[in-house]
Design a protein around this motif. Structure first.
Motif, PDB file in Angstrom:
ATOM      1  N   ARG A   1       0.831  -1.211   0.000  1.00 20.27           N
ATOM      2  CA  ARG A   1       0.000   0.000   0.000  1.00 20.27           C
ATOM      3  C   ARG A   1       0.866   1.262   0.000  1.00 20.27           C
ATOM      4  NH1 ARG A   1       0.124  -2.155   5.007  1.00 20.27           N
ATOM      5  NH2 ARG A   1       0.771  -0.819   6.738  1.00 20.27           N
ATOM      6  N   LYS A   2       2.126   1.125   0.369  1.00 28.34           N
ATOM      7  CA  LYS A   2       3.039   2.269   0.395  1.00 28.34           C
ATOM      8  C   LYS A   2       3.122   2.943  -0.970  1.00 28.34           C
ATOM      9  CE  LYS A   2       7.931   3.321   1.353  1.00 28.34           C
ATOM     10  NZ  LYS A   2       7.800   4.371   2.369  1.00 28.34           N
ATOM     11  N   THR A   3       3.155   2.134  -2.042  1.00 27.83           N
ATOM     12  CA  THR A   3       3.281   2.711  -3.383  1.00 27.83           C
ATOM     13  C   THR A   3       2.276   2.179  -4.407  1.00 27.83           C
ATOM     14  OG1 THR A   3       4.998   1.067  -3.832  1.00 27.83           O
ATOM     15  CG2 THR A   3       5.738   3.263  -3.200  1.00 27.83           C
ATOM     16  N   PHE A   4       1.636   1.027  -4.127  1.00 29.71           N
ATOM     17  CA  PHE A   4       0.732   0.447  -5.129  1.00 29.71           C
ATOM     18  C   PHE A   4      -0.299  -0.414  -4.406  1.00 29.71           C
ATOM     19  CE2 PHE A   4       0.831  -1.894  -9.547  1.00 29.71           C
ATOM     20  CZ  PHE A   4      -0.525  -1.706  -9.664  1.00 29.71           C
ATOM     21  N   PRO A   5      -1.342   0.204  -3.832  1.00 28.24           N
ATOM     22  CA  PRO A   5      -2.325  -0.558  -3.057  1.00 28.24           C
ATOM     23  C   PRO A   5      -2.961  -1.707  -3.831  1.00 28.24           C
ATOM     24  CG  PRO A   5      -2.603   1.789  -2.693  1.00 28.24           C
ATOM     25  CD  PRO A   5      -1.604   1.652  -3.806  1.00 28.24           C
ATOM     26  N   GLY A   6      -3.087  -1.573  -5.158  1.00 28.40           N
ATOM     27  CA  GLY A   6      -3.726  -2.625  -5.956  1.00 28.40           C
ATOM     28  C   GLY A   6      -2.748  -3.574  -6.610  1.00 28.40           C
ATOM     29  N   PHE A   7      -1.526  -3.665  -6.083  1.00 21.91           N
ATOM     30  CA  PHE A   7      -0.492  -4.457  -6.750  1.00 21.91           C
ATOM     31  C   PHE A   7      -0.888  -5.924  -6.903  1.00 21.91           C
ATOM     32  CE2 PHE A   7       3.040  -7.454  -6.350  1.00 21.91           C
ATOM     33  CZ  PHE A   7       3.760  -7.149  -7.496  1.00 21.91           C
ATOM     34  N   HIS A   8      -1.366  -6.546  -5.846  1.00 21.70           N
ATOM     35  CA  HIS A   8      -1.634  -7.991  -5.913  1.00 21.70           C
ATOM     36  C   HIS A   8      -2.710  -8.307  -6.955  1.00 21.70           C
ATOM     37  CE1 HIS A   8       1.029  -8.950  -2.622  1.00 21.70           C
ATOM     38  NE2 HIS A   8       0.438  -8.050  -1.861  1.00 21.70           N
ATOM     39  N   GLU A   9      -3.715  -7.474  -7.046  1.00 29.97           N
ATOM     40  CA  GLU A   9      -4.764  -7.696  -8.041  1.00 29.97           C
ATOM     41  C   GLU A   9      -4.213  -7.507  -9.458  1.00 29.97           C
ATOM     42  OE1 GLU A   9      -6.499  -6.683  -4.135  1.00 29.97           O
ATOM     43  OE2 GLU A   9      -4.949  -5.739  -5.380  1.00 29.97           O
ATOM     44  N   ALA A  10      -3.411  -6.459  -9.638  1.00 31.21           N
ATOM     45  CA  ALA A  10      -2.844  -6.207 -10.964  1.00 31.21           C
ATOM     46  C   ALA A  10      -1.884  -7.308 -11.380  1.00 31.21           C
ATOM     47  CB  ALA A  10      -2.119  -4.845 -10.962  1.00 31.21           C
ATOM     48  N   PHE A  11      -1.109  -7.812 -10.430  1.00 27.10           N
ATOM     49  CA  PHE A  11      -0.139  -8.853 -10.770  1.00 27.10           C
ATOM     50  C   PHE A  11      -0.846 -10.181 -11.044  1.00 27.10           C
ATOM     51  CE2 PHE A  11       3.828 -11.293 -10.355  1.00 27.10           C
ATOM     52  CZ  PHE A  11       4.674 -10.449 -11.059  1.00 27.10           C
ATOM     53  N   ALA A  12      -1.922 -10.451 -10.299  1.00 30.08           N
ATOM     54  CA  ALA A  12      -2.695 -11.668 -10.554  1.00 30.08           C
ATOM     55  C   ALA A  12      -3.327 -11.622 -11.943  1.00 30.08           C
ATOM     56  CB  ALA A  12      -3.774 -11.843  -9.487  1.00 30.08           C
ATOM     57  N   ALA A  13      -3.804 -10.449 -12.343  1.00 31.11           N
ATOM     58  CA  ALA A  13      -4.389 -10.306 -13.681  1.00 31.11           C
ATOM     59  C   ALA A  13      -3.323 -10.530 -14.750  1.00 31.11           C
ATOM     60  CB  ALA A  13      -5.019  -8.925 -13.832  1.00 31.11           C
ATOM     61  N   LEU A  14      -2.107 -10.043 -14.511  1.00 31.73           N
ATOM     62  CA  LEU A  14      -1.032 -10.272 -15.465  1.00 31.73           C
ATOM     63  C   LEU A  14      -0.667 -11.756 -15.529  1.00 31.73           C
ATOM     64  CD1 LEU A  14       1.213  -9.214 -17.364  1.00 31.73           C
ATOM     65  CD2 LEU A  14       2.673  -9.042 -15.330  1.00 31.73           C
ATOM     66  N   ARG A  15      -0.604 -12.404 -14.381  1.00 36.96           N
ATOM     67  CA  ARG A  15      -0.251 -13.830 -14.331  1.00 36.96           C
ATOM     68  C   ARG A  15      -1.145 -14.655 -15.273  1.00 36.96           C
ATOM     69  NH1 ARG A  15       1.610 -17.248  -9.928  1.00 36.96           N
ATOM     70  NH2 ARG A  15       1.461 -15.465  -8.540  1.00 36.96           N
TER      71      ARG A  15
END
Length: 411
Positions: free
Chosen positions: A392-406
């Motif tokens: 959340r420090k720099t990209f609160p939605g990181f896990h969702e975005a990375f899962a979509a890329l996966r």
């Protein structure tokens, strides 16, 4: 072809907020990063008396060249290094008493080269507990300016804080730098100052900053190149392809040079006018690389290093030991948890090829550790984190975005 929308740059957003607050007029920021760090910076400006209007994609700031409107403020900087280092310099231009504190993580991070320089310029600044660390109090009466010497070998943010301060002083600044790390970040700062109407002259190791203040403008924030590096690395590791719009040949952020490291390892890279694409080729070559200028991407390279055909040695990254955590040792420890052979020295890490096994990643509350080892997880199912939410420090939605890329990359 996966196209990934990366949020705005943390570094650019923080600098833009300082410049906007210092400028004469109302500045509009387009696509600023909304994260814990940047929200903390904006909150700090509000506590100092500035008006900051925020909608999801547009922030507007009423600037005040003569310093903070408030004559007294208590600012909590959270985990944000830019907040903790830039705002005391901004506060010094005003007239009042301003106290700054931060999270335990940020309290551990060094500040002394900057605060020494501010004191040399006549700023009444006192550390309340450990010298060179938060909390601190600034009793401000404006800054006269003049000549100052600075060691920026731990962090380029010390130099950036003084550069940003320079036009707000009465006589301007002449800054002699004895050492400098992450030099591209300084180039970014100078380009942004130019966009707000100030031209800094460089004479070797000396930066000459004129007085006269900034002018308000409309400024668009680039996607965060350090974060984009994780998505580019994902393509290189899996043999897939990732395009990030908004980062191209004119990008201000030096961390885009991480794609050149991936190219050396065997990936195909295209940097266009307004986008960058990385394609994996099915191989990753070992290499030795100096990352002094792009050290925020060191954890990402370390996280994919076990899959290279030979050893990966990363050199000249001593400054990563004083980031959100000791990133050099954090990478080494987590790679060993994965079963990988690693050696470290004062400013280097060497990683041998291997077959990583699932493990729980110790994050130390560091967003870059989580993001980097998420790339490892593309090839090692079952990796977990003790604090996944620190992104959340720099990209609160990181896990969702990375899962979509996966889901769009080769298995």
């Amino acid at each position: 072809m996966p196209v990934v929308d990366i949020p705005g740059s943390k570094s650019l957003t923080a600098r833009a907020l300082f410049l906007a607050a210092a400028a004469d007029g109302v500045t509009t920021l387009r696509r600023p990063l909304r994260s814990d760090d940047t929200e903390g910076f904006a909150e700090g400006l509000t506590r100092l008396g500035y008006r900051v209007g925020r909608t999801p994609d547009i922030w507007q700031i009423d600037g005040r060249p003569q310093g903070p409107p408030a004559t007294e403020a208590d600012v909590f900087c959270r985990d944000g290094a830019t907040t903790a280092r830039f705002l005391p310099a901004l506060a010094a231009t005003g007239h009042g008493t301003y106290r700054f504190d931060a999270s335990p993580q940020m309290r551990r991070r060094p500040l002394l080269p900057l605060t020494r320089a501010l004191r040399d310029l006549g700023v009444d600044l006192r550390h309340e507990e450990a010298e060179g660390h938060h909390p601190l109090t600034v009793r401000a009466a404006g800054v006269e300016g003049g000549e100052v010497t600075l060691d920026a070998g731990q962090s380029s943010q010390y130099l950036t804080a003084l550069l940003l301060l320079g036009p707000l002083t009465r006589r301007g600044l002449r800054i002699e730098v004895t050492d400098l790390v992450s030099a591209p970040y300084v180039g970014m700062t100078l380009a942004m100052m130019r966009a707000f109407g100030v031209e800094v002259r460089r004479e070797g190791d000396v930066f000459v900053v004129p007085s006269g203040g900034y002018r308000a403008t409309t400024y668009a924030i680039e996607p965060d190149a350090s974060t984009a590096g994780c998505f580019f690395a994902a393509a290189a590791l899996t043999g897939g392809e990732v395009t990030v719009p908004g980062l191209g040949t004119g990008a201000l952020q030096g961390d885009l040079a991480f794609v050149d490291v991936l190219r050396r390892m065997g990936a195909q890279v295209e940097v266009g006018a307004d986008r960058t694409t990385v394609r994996g080729t099915g191989r990753l070559d070992g290499l030795t690389v100096t990352m002094r200028d792009i050290s925020d991407t060191m954890p990402t390279l370390a996280a994919i290093a076990p899959f290279a055909s030979g050893p990966v040695r990363i050199e000249d990254v001593a400054n990563t030991r004083v980031k959100e955590c000791d990133r050099l040792e954090a990478c080494a420890e987590n790679l060993r948890r994965l079963g990988i052979e690693v050696a470290t020295g004062p400013d280097w890490i060497e990683i041998r090829p291997g077959r990583p096994e699932p493990a729980d990643i110790k994050t130390y509350g560091d967003h870059r550790i989580v993001m980097s080892f998420a790339v490892t997880g593309l090839r090692v199912p079952g990796i977990t984190y003790d604090d996944p939410d620190c992104v959340r420090k720099t990209f609160p939605g990181f896990h969702e975005a990375f899962a979509a890329l996966r889901d769009r990359l080769p298995g």
